[in-house]
Scaffold this motif. Structure first.
Motif, PDB file in Angstrom:
ATOM      1  N   ILE A   1      -7.137  -8.044   3.822  1.00 19.63           N
ATOM      2  CA  ILE A   1      -6.214  -7.120   3.152  1.00 19.63           C
ATOM      3  C   ILE A   1      -6.976  -5.949   2.536  1.00 19.63           C
ATOM      4  O   ILE A   1      -6.497  -4.813   2.531  1.00 19.63           O
ATOM      5  N   PHE A   2      -8.179  -6.198   2.043  1.00 15.16           N
ATOM      6  CA  PHE A   2      -8.989  -5.102   1.509  1.00 15.16           C
ATOM      7  C   PHE A   2      -9.436  -4.168   2.638  1.00 15.16           C
ATOM      8  O   PHE A   2      -9.369  -2.936   2.496  1.00 15.16           O
ATOM      9  N   ASN A   3      -9.871  -4.730   3.745  1.00 15.60           N
ATOM     10  CA  ASN A   3     -10.290  -3.904   4.870  1.00 15.60           C
ATOM     11  C   ASN A   3      -9.117  -3.125   5.458  1.00 15.60           C
ATOM     12  O   ASN A   3      -9.270  -1.962   5.860  1.00 15.60           O
ATOM     13  N   PHE A   4      -7.953  -3.751   5.501  1.00 20.28           N
ATOM     14  CA  PHE A   4      -6.745  -3.073   5.977  1.00 20.28           C
ATOM     15  C   PHE A   4      -6.432  -1.886   5.075  1.00 20.28           C
ATOM     16  O   PHE A   4      -6.151  -0.775   5.555  1.00 20.28           O
TER      17      PHE A   4
ATOM     18  N   LEU B   1      -5.417   7.361  -5.699  1.00 23.90           N
ATOM     19  CA  LEU B   1      -5.031   6.063  -6.247  1.00 23.90           C
ATOM     20  C   LEU B   1      -4.196   5.287  -5.241  1.00 23.90           C
ATOM     21  O   LEU B   1      -3.322   5.849  -4.571  1.00 23.90           O
ATOM     22  N   HIS B   2      -4.480   3.982  -5.146  1.00 23.90           N
ATOM     23  CA  HIS B   2      -3.767   3.105  -4.225  1.00 23.90           C
ATOM     24  C   HIS B   2      -3.462   1.791  -4.953  1.00 23.90           C
ATOM     25  O   HIS B   2      -4.081   1.480  -5.976  1.00 23.90           O
ATOM     26  N   LEU B   3      -2.540   1.047  -4.401  1.00 27.29           N
ATOM     27  CA  LEU B   3      -2.139  -0.225  -5.011  1.00 27.29           C
ATOM     28  C   LEU B   3      -2.248  -1.340  -3.977  1.00 27.29           C
ATOM     29  O   LEU B   3      -1.830  -1.160  -2.826  1.00 27.29           O
ATOM     30  N   ILE B   4      -2.817  -2.467  -4.390  1.00 27.26           N
ATOM     31  CA  ILE B   4      -2.820  -3.675  -3.544  1.00 27.26           C
ATOM     32  C   ILE B   4      -2.251  -4.810  -4.379  1.00 27.26           C
ATOM     33  O   ILE B   4      -2.839  -5.206  -5.394  1.00 27.26           O
TER      34      ILE B   4
ATOM     35  N   SER C   1       0.929  -7.676  -0.018  1.00 25.28           N
ATOM     36  CA  SER C   1       0.396  -8.735   0.842  1.00 25.28           C
ATOM     37  C   SER C   1       1.472  -9.346   1.741  1.00 25.28           C
ATOM     38  O   SER C   1       1.199  -9.684   2.890  1.00 25.28           O
ATOM     39  N   GLU C   2       2.675  -9.465   1.226  1.00 24.05           N
ATOM     40  CA  GLU C   2       3.766 -10.039   2.019  1.00 24.05           C
ATOM     41  C   GLU C   2       4.047  -9.198   3.267  1.00 24.05           C
ATOM     42  O   GLU C   2       4.438  -9.727   4.310  1.00 24.05           O
ATOM     43  N   VAL C   3       3.826  -7.901   3.171  1.00 25.37           N
ATOM     44  CA  VAL C   3       4.028  -6.992   4.300  1.00 25.37           C
ATOM     45  C   VAL C   3       2.806  -6.989   5.216  1.00 25.37           C
ATOM     46  O   VAL C   3       2.927  -7.048   6.441  1.00 25.37           O
ATOM     47  N   VAL C   4       1.631  -6.956   4.606  1.00 24.10           N
ATOM     48  CA  VAL C   4       0.389  -6.931   5.388  1.00 24.10           C
ATOM     49  C   VAL C   4       0.186  -8.237   6.146  1.00 24.10           C
ATOM     50  O   VAL C   4      -0.298  -8.249   7.282  1.00 24.10           O
TER      51      VAL C   4
END
Length: 234
Positions: free
Chosen positions: A170-173, A128-131, A158-161
Motif C-alpha cells: 500500500i505504501f509503494n502503491f 499532502l496525501h492520505l493513507i 486500504s479497502e479500495v487499494v
C-alpha cells in the motif's frame, strides 16, 4: 534531521487527524441512553460501556491491520465482545444500534488540536496525501464533514487499494500514484506498526504521532505529541 528535504507528506486519518476516540465517545454516549443501555447494563453512566468498547475496538483494529480479521468480523465483534465483557448476552445487542453508530460517528468533527492550522501550513510547502486503513464510506464522510479533502492531492484507502498498512504494497502503491520518491517522502501516523514501521520498512522517514505521550520505542527515531510540532520540523 531527515534523510533529505521532503516534498511529499503522507498522513494517517483516524487517531492522527480525526479524533476517533472522542468522536466515538460522543456517539456512544448519545446512543447509550437512546437505547436504554443504562437499564440493560444497570449502569446510569455510559463510562464503563465506552471504555470497554474502546479497548475492544483498538484490539480488533490491530487484528484488522494485520489481516487477521475482516471488516464484517471487526464490526460484529467490537460490540459483541463489549456485551460479553460486561456480563450481558451479546445476542441482546440491537442491530440498529450499530447502524446508527455507523451513520452518526463519521459525521462528528472533533480533530486533534492544531489539525487545520498545521495542514494549512504544510499545504503551502508540500504535497499532502492520505493513507487510511479506515473503511471507504466512513472515510469519505469524515473528510467531507471535517473539511479535510481540500488539503490532500491523493487519498488512499486500504479497502479500495486491497491491502492494509503495514503491508509494503500500500505504501509503494501510494508512492507510485503520487509520483513521489521514497527519500523525499514522509509518513505521519499514530500506529507504530501500521503507520511508522510500515513506512520505514519501504525506506520512508516516518513520524510517530503520540498525543498520549507513551514511551517511544527505541527503533522509532522521530516522535511528536502535538501536530503543531510539524510546523517546526518541516
Amino acid at each position: 534531521m531527515f534523510k533529505q528535504d521532503k516534498k511529499d507528506i503522507f498522513f494517517d486519518l483516524d487517531h492522527t487527524i480525526w479524533d476517533f476516540d472522542k468522536n466515538a465517545e460522543e456517539t456512544l454516549d448519545e446512543l447509550y441512553y437512546q437505547y436504554r443501555f443504562d437499564q440493560l447494563f444497570e449502569k446510569e453512566e455510559a463510562t464503563e460501556f465506552i471504555e470497554t468498547y474502546t479497548v475492544n475496538n483498538h484490539r480488533l483494529w490491530n487484528l484488522y491491520h494485520h489481516g487477521k480479521i475482516d471488516k464484517a468480523e471487526l464490526r460484529r465483534a467490537r460490540f459483541a465482545d463489549t456485551f460479553t465483557a460486561l456480563g450481558v448476552d451479546p445476542n441482546l445487542f440491537p442491530k440498529s444500534f450499530e447502524e446508527e453508530y455507523l451513520a452518526i460517528c463519521p459525521q462528528k468533527t472533533n480533530l486533534f488540536p492544531h489539525a487545520h492550522e498545521t495542514l494549512s501550513y504544510l499545504y503551502t510547502n508540500y504535497n499532502l496525501h492520505l493513507i487510511s486503513n479506515g473503511f471507504k464510506e466512513a472515510c469519505e464522510v469524515k473528510l467531507a464533514k471535517s473539511d479535510l479533502n481540500k488539503y490532500f492531492k491523493n487519498i488512499f484507502i486500504s479497502e479500495v487499494v486491497g491491502v492494509n498498512k503495514p503491508d509494503p504494497r500500500i505504501f509503494n502503491f501510494a508512492l507510485d500514484k503520487a509520483a513521489a520518491q521514497t527519500n523525499s517522502s514522509m509518513m505521519i501516523g499514530d500506529n507504530i506498526d501500521a503507520d511508522v514501521r510500515g513506512a520505514m520498512n519501504v525506506g520512508m522517514d516516518a513520524v510517530f504521532f503520540n498525543p498520549g505521550q507513551m514511551d517511544k520505542p527505541k527503533d522509532i527515531p522521530y516522535m511528536i505529541c502535538d501536530l503543531k510540532e510539524l510546523q517546526t520540523i518541516l
